[in-house]
Motif scaffolding. Structure first.
Motif, short mmCIF file in Angstrom:
data_model
loop_
_atom_site.label_atom_id
_atom_site.label_comp_id
_atom_site.label_asym_id
_atom_site.label_seq_id
_atom_site.Cartn_x
_atom_site.Cartn_y
_atom_site.Cartn_z
N HIS A 4 0.57 -1.19 -18.16
CA HIS A 4 0.41 -2.21 -17.12
C HIS A 4 0.25 -1.56 -15.75
N ARG A 5 1.08 -0.57 -15.45
CA ARG A 5 1.00 0.12 -14.14
C ARG A 5 -0.29 0.90 -14.02
N VAL A 6 -0.74 1.54 -15.11
CA VAL A 6 -2.00 2.30 -15.09
C VAL A 6 -3.16 1.34 -14.85
N SER A 7 -3.13 0.19 -15.53
CA SER A 7 -4.20 -0.78 -15.37
C SER A 7 -4.23 -1.32 -13.94
N ALA A 8 -3.07 -1.58 -13.37
CA ALA A 8 -3.00 -2.07 -12.00
C ALA A 8 -3.52 -1.02 -11.03
N ALA A 9 -3.15 0.24 -11.22
CA ALA A 9 -3.62 1.32 -10.34
C ALA A 9 -5.12 1.50 -10.46
N THR A 10 -5.64 1.40 -11.69
CA THR A 10 -7.09 1.53 -11.90
C THR A 10 -7.82 0.45 -11.13
N ALA A 28 -5.07 6.90 -2.15
CA ALA A 28 -3.61 6.89 -2.18
C ALA A 28 -3.08 5.79 -1.25
N ALA A 29 -3.73 5.62 -0.09
CA ALA A 29 -3.32 4.57 0.85
C ALA A 29 -3.51 3.20 0.21
N ALA A 34 -0.85 -1.56 -2.18
CA ALA A 34 -0.60 -2.40 -3.35
C ALA A 34 0.79 -2.18 -3.92
N GLN A 35 1.58 -1.32 -3.28
CA GLN A 35 2.96 -1.01 -3.67
C GLN A 35 3.04 -0.42 -5.07
#
Length: 173
Positions: A4-10, A28-29, A34-35
């Motif tokens: 879930h976190r990887v998908s959100a970061a992608t 990175a910013a 997006a916290q």
């Protein structure tokens, strides 16, 4: 690793790149905004705090509307109270003026009539038909207790008395 976190970061990185951001610092910013760079506990606490802030804001909005409504109600009540306080009041005197007997004064005509009927019942219980007859010549007519089919006067009256709400120096004495 959390899918879930990887998908959100992608998703955040893809959106930043579509906006023309390609440098590592810019990506990175975007993740920080997006916290997603926080540890999961901090992110969860931040989200919970944001939810609390939103709920409190909604509650404050409702409270504000209630206060405005109450303010309007209070203004209307004050106006009605002032109107009632300035209006004359009517009370009712139960009496038998022919013999000089005042039974009492009452807030309602019905209460004064009941007192007269009770007095009549003590004295003259054989009459079953009770009638209250108004004196039509008066704006606040007294009513007289009459009994029987022939409408016999008893002498008991209920007289409305108008009481002023306040002293008026200009009024006739």
């Amino acid at each position: 690793m959390s899918a879930h976190r990887v998908s959100a970061a992608t998703g955040v990185i893809r959106a930043a790149m579509e906006q023309g951001h390609t440098a590592a610092e810019e990506l990175a910013a975007a993740l920080e905004v997006a916290q997603l760079l926080q540890d999961p506990d901090t992110a969860a606490r931040t989200a919970a705090l944001q939810e609390q802030v939103l709920r409190r804001h909604a509650a404050a909005e409702v409270t504000g509307q209630l206060v405005l409504g109450l303010g309007r109600d209070i203004t209307a009540f004050k106006a009605r109270i002032a109107e009632l306080e300035s209006a004359p009041t009517v009370i009712y005197r139960a009496e038998h003026p022919e013999i000089g007997l005042v039974l009492g004064t009452y807030a309602t005509q019905d209460a004064a009539c009941k007192h007269c009927e009770a007095m009549l019942g003590r004295r003259d219980s054989e009459h079953l038909l009770i009638t209250w007859v108004p004196d039509d010549g008066d704006p606040l007519p007294p009513v007289e207790l009459c009994v029987g089919d022939d409408v016999v006067r008893t002498g008991y009256l209920v007289t409305p008395l108008e009481i002023d709400a306040s002293y008026d120096e200009e009024a006739d004495e």
